[in-house]
Design an enzyme around this catalytic site. Structure first.
Site, PDB file in Angstrom:
ATOM      1  CE1 TYR A  95       2.825 -14.081  -1.952  1.00  0.00           C
ATOM      2  CE2 TYR A  95       1.395 -15.729  -1.662  1.00  0.00           C
ATOM      3  CZ  TYR A  95       1.637 -14.363  -1.293  1.00  0.00           C
ATOM      4  OH  TYR A  95       1.026 -13.652  -0.795  1.00  0.00           O
ATOM      5  N   PRO A 108       7.017  -8.199   2.583  1.00  0.00           N
ATOM      6  CG  PRO A 108       4.714  -8.421   2.996  1.00  0.00           C
ATOM      7  CD  PRO A 108       6.032  -9.113   3.035  1.00  0.00           C
ATOM      8  CG  HIS A 331       3.850 -11.988   1.082  1.00  0.00           C
ATOM      9  ND1 HIS A 331       2.755 -12.894   1.617  1.00  0.00           N
ATOM     10  CD2 HIS A 331       3.119 -10.708   0.915  1.00  0.00           C
ATOM     11  CE1 HIS A 331       1.860 -11.958   1.896  1.00  0.00           C
ATOM     12  NE2 HIS A 331       1.898 -10.500   1.485  1.00  0.00           N
ATOM     13  CE  LYS A 386      -8.596   0.961  16.244  1.00  0.00           C
ATOM     14  NZ  LYS A 386      -8.401  -0.335  16.768  1.00  0.00           N
ATOM     15  CB  SER A 391     -17.263   9.942  16.580  1.00  0.00           C
ATOM     16  OG  SER A 391     -16.653  10.589  15.422  1.00  0.00           O
ATOM     17  CE  LYS A 393     -24.176   5.708  16.058  1.00  0.00           C
ATOM     18  NZ  LYS A 393     -23.233   6.342  16.868  1.00  0.00           N
ATOM     19  CG  ASP A 397     -10.345  -0.990   6.093  1.00  0.00           C
ATOM     20  OD1 ASP A 397      -9.178  -0.678   5.934  1.00  0.00           O
ATOM     21  OD2 ASP A 397     -10.773  -1.875   5.337  1.00  0.00           O
ATOM     22  CE1 TYR A 419      -5.060  -8.395  -4.440  1.00  0.00           C
ATOM     23  CE2 TYR A 419      -4.414  -7.429  -2.135  1.00  0.00           C
ATOM     24  CZ  TYR A 419      -4.410  -8.769  -3.176  1.00  0.00           C
ATOM     25  OH  TYR A 419      -4.469  -9.859  -2.738  1.00  0.00           O
ATOM     26  CB  SER A 421      -4.898  -8.344   1.575  1.00  0.00           C
ATOM     27  OG  SER A 421      -4.437  -7.544   2.411  1.00  0.00           O
ATOM     28  CB  THR A 432      -5.513 -12.743   0.829  1.00  0.00           C
ATOM     29  OG1 THR A 432      -4.767 -13.004  -0.349  1.00  0.00           O
ATOM     30  CG2 THR A 432      -4.647 -12.687   1.898  1.00  0.00           C
ATOM     31  CB  SER A 521      -2.386  -4.694   3.191  1.00  0.00           C
ATOM     32  OG  SER A 521      -2.659  -5.839   4.336  1.00  0.00           O
ATOM     33  CD  GLN A 522      -7.963  -2.086   8.921  1.00  0.00           C
ATOM     34  OE1 GLN A 522      -8.365  -1.045   9.577  1.00  0.00           O
ATOM     35  NE2 GLN A 522      -8.598  -3.334   8.808  1.00  0.00           N
TER      36      GLN A 522
END
Ligand code: NAG
Ligand code: NAG
Ligand code: NAG
Ligand code: NAG
Ligand code: NAG
Ligand code: NAG
Length: 600
Positions: A95, A108, A331, A386, A391, A393, A397, A419, A421, A432, A521-522
């Site tokens: 950063y 973000p 960030h 999701k 369903s 299994k 993500d 990438y 995170s 991260t 990123s999720q």
């Protein structure tokens, strides 16, 4: 004053609370493990000769008594001495040393669901409620009642929550710094409000230390609104969107003037900033989300709301007159999840009277420039969420990541370093690491998916394997065993030792591995929001998604200046890939034991 002192002591206690809760320290992974996994990660992205060359370099590096061992020992010692061997280095290299503008390249944005209002009264009422809600949250921080979060039954480090309020980034001509005033002798009691490019200080506490009520805040916001009706002001805040070196120089000039210095200091010290944005042109529902994403990320340019920001401020809530709501954050002090939690807290209501002071801040205008290069698409995938991967299994993500790999492959005819995170908050002061979503297994799956010579049953087997490989990498990453931060640590250790940089870091493979054409990123949230951010390379994409139960919100970004990338195209390809994978799974009979197939 007394209550503030108490809050101050509590903050100091909180700062060490990670340790008291018994959170483990971030481990330094074994050297050999990282070298092996690094080679595996390189296998699908570099050609075989290059890989052979890197293999040789790694063998040399790992030799008993060699450079690798020495650096590894250095890292382990650092790990013993420090609370977290990585976090200071990470803050600095990822950063503060990063010189590109924070706008688009680092900060973000979060788009919150569109609000029902479409006028200034609605805007101010919502803003007042939101401000009261955040103050409520702050009191939980101050009185140490913020509930600890858990991941997989393990408590997470809450330190980042204590970094997002009353803090700000400060530009430098070579590197930046971050200041926070939470531990100040007199912690700030004001927020900053921006309207029509004009900045205001709003004191949000009564003299007895209680926060203002929603109604009190509303009246103050109305005063601010009424005294900033002129729209011909210079959009001074745009300065903060510049390249960090030029902004650093401009900043030094700016604060030579005493009034400016005080004004800037007031913004930096404020608990957070609220941007009361002008309405944007009407957009259809489909276009609206993208427009809102852009408004959160950069404000729409100097003609629109970009001047209504101080991009160095850690936390800025954005409330448009047209009901557009969200936030943007700088960030350096924190990751996505703590910020998203901050965004949906509720308000309380108390009655108190007090004298309030609203002062207008004035600036000299120096110069302004703004990159209009962002190519963005925010959409909702409404066919499933999701629920479907569950369903089957499969980890939702991993499922989405594999669809993204397929989408990218279909457009670009090759796979790219990806990438994703991973949170290290299971460890003290954790930030991260990187989940490398593109793997040998994902590569095999995407190549097989559209291959007419392959049977569905084999495609499903490959998908299953790729999903499991992703899941395994993700688990390894959150346990502090991924490769990217470890390699960075070894490199920085060499620099700190003033030793020659080992060849593995000057190798072409290393540069290729770190060129993340896909940065993802999720960011799951209980609210129907979506986070968005820009690509990390000039020819790449940024992809962020929030998987809900029955739909997925996602934001894709790219740069218009790159001919090869197109956000809308990748967004469409992602939707198609999700649907095609679902169809594949539904049309293929279940096989009980996949390993039987791989053995044959
Ligand atoms: C890489 O090295 C292996 C084993 O040393 C060798 O068999 C192979 O031919 C090499 N490949 C290339 C492309 O140089
Ligand atoms: C801490 O703050 C929260 C939120 O305002 C409040 O509900 C709670 O009663 C406070 N606790 C203490 C010990 O003051
Ligand atoms: C505030 O910043 C100082 C100096 O950068 C740092 O040492 C401290 O941990 C930070 N504290 C909080 C509560 O943010
Ligand atoms: C702001 O202006 C409006 C419209 O002129 C007026 O009705 C309102 O009383 C003013 N509010 C304050 C707090 O000055
Ligand atoms: C990713 O970036 C690299 C480096 O600029 C570029 O050569 C490549 O074409 C991009 N795309 C893929 C699929 O690798
Ligand atoms: C699947 O087959 C392999 C190879 O025969 C065997 O080792 C494994 O135990 C089987 N797994 C299950 C879940 O039946």
């Amino acid at each position: 004053q007394c209550s503030l002192t108490v809050a101050l002591i509590l903050m100091q206690v909180l700062n060490t609370s990670c340790e008291r809760e018994g959170l483990p320290k971030l481990p330094v992974p074994p050297l050999q493990q990282t070298c092996e996994r690094y080679l595996a990660a390189l296998t699908p992205i570099v050609d075989p000769e290059e890989l052979n060359h890197t293999r040789k370099l790694l063998e040399e590096f790992q030799k008993p008594g060699g450079v690798g061992e020495r650096l590894q020992k250095g890292l382990e010692q650092r790990g013993k001495k420090m609370e977290n061997w990585l976090s200071d280095w990470w803050l600095q290299t990822a950063y503060l040393d990063y010189r590109m503008p924070v706008v688009v390249h680092s900060s973000p944005g979060v788009v919150l669901p569109r609000m029902e209002f479409s006028d200034r009264q609605g805007q101010m009422r919502y803003a007042a409620k939101l401000i009261a809600g955040v103050l409520d949250f702050k009191s939980m921080i101050d009185n140490e009642t913020l509930p600890v979060e858990y991941l997989g039954g393990k408590p997470l480090c809450m330190n980042q929550y204590y970094q997002v309020l009353s803090s700000c980034r400060i530009p430098g001509t070579k590197r930046d710094t971050v200041v926070n005033y939470t531990l100040d002798k007199r912690p700030p009691t004001h927020i900053t409000v921006v309207h029509n490019f004009q900045f205001f200080v709003l004191d949000v506490y009564n003299s007895d230390g209680t926060p203002l009520t929603v109604d009190q805040i509303y009246i103050q916001l109305e005063k601010i609104w009424n005294s900033s009706l002129q729209t011909n002001k210079e959009p001074i805040g745009i300065l903060t969107s510049n390249h960090r070196n030029s902004w650093g120089k401009a900043y030094d000039n700016l604060i030579k003037d005493k009034t400016n210095q005080e004004s800037v200091r007031a913004i930096q010290k404020s608990i957070f900033t609220v941007c009361l944005d002008a309405p944007m042109p009407h957009a259809s529902d489909d276009m609206y989300r993208t427009r809102a994403g852009v408004q959160m990320l950069h404000g729409g340019g100097s003609r629109w709301n970009s001047g209504n920001r101080w991009f160095d401020k850690t936390l800025q809530f954005i409330i448009g007159e047209d009901g557009t709501c969200g936030l943007i954050y700088e960030h350096a002090p924190a990751e996505g999840p703590p910020i998203v939690v901050t965004a949906y807290l509720y308000r309380k209501n108390k009655q108190h009277g007090s004298m309030l002071n609203v002062e207008s801040l004035s600036f000299f205008f120096l110069f302004c420039s703004m990159v209009h290069d962002l190519d963005m698409k925010v959409s909702v995938f409404s066919h499933f969420g999701k629920d479907f991967p569950k369903s089957q299994k499969m980890s939702p993500d991993a499922f989405i990541q594999m669809a993204l790999q397929l989408a990218y492959y279909r457009i670009h005819k090759r796979c790219c370093p990806t990438y994703e995170s991973a949170s290290l908050r299971m460890f003290r002061l954790g930030r991260t690491d990187t989940i490398r979503s593109m793997s040998i297994d994902s590569d095999k799956f995407v190549k097989a998916m559209d291959d007419p010579a392959k049977h569905n049953i084999e495609k499903v087997a490959l998908l299953d394997k790729a999903v499991k490989a992703h899941r395994a990498y993700a688990d390894m990453a959150i346990r502090g065993q991924a490769i990217d931060r470890h390699l960075l640590g070894l490199k920085l250790q060499a620099i700190e030792d003033l030793a020659a940089l080992p060849e593995i870091f000057m190798d072409t493979s290393y540069a290729v591995a770190l060129h993340f054409n896909l940065s993802t990123s999720q960011v799951p949230a209980k609210t129907n929001c979506v986070m968005c951010f820009g690509p990390v390379v000039s020819d790449g994409y940024g992809v962020c998604y929030n998987p809900m139960d029955t739909h997925i919100n996602f934001a894709v970004s790219a740069f218009n200046s790159c001919q090869h990338t197109n956000a809308a195209r990748l967004a469409q390809a992602l939707e198609d890939a999700l649907l095609d994978i679902k169809t594949l799974l539904e049309q293929t009979p279940k096989v009980k034991n996949w390993s039987l197939m791989f053995d044959s």
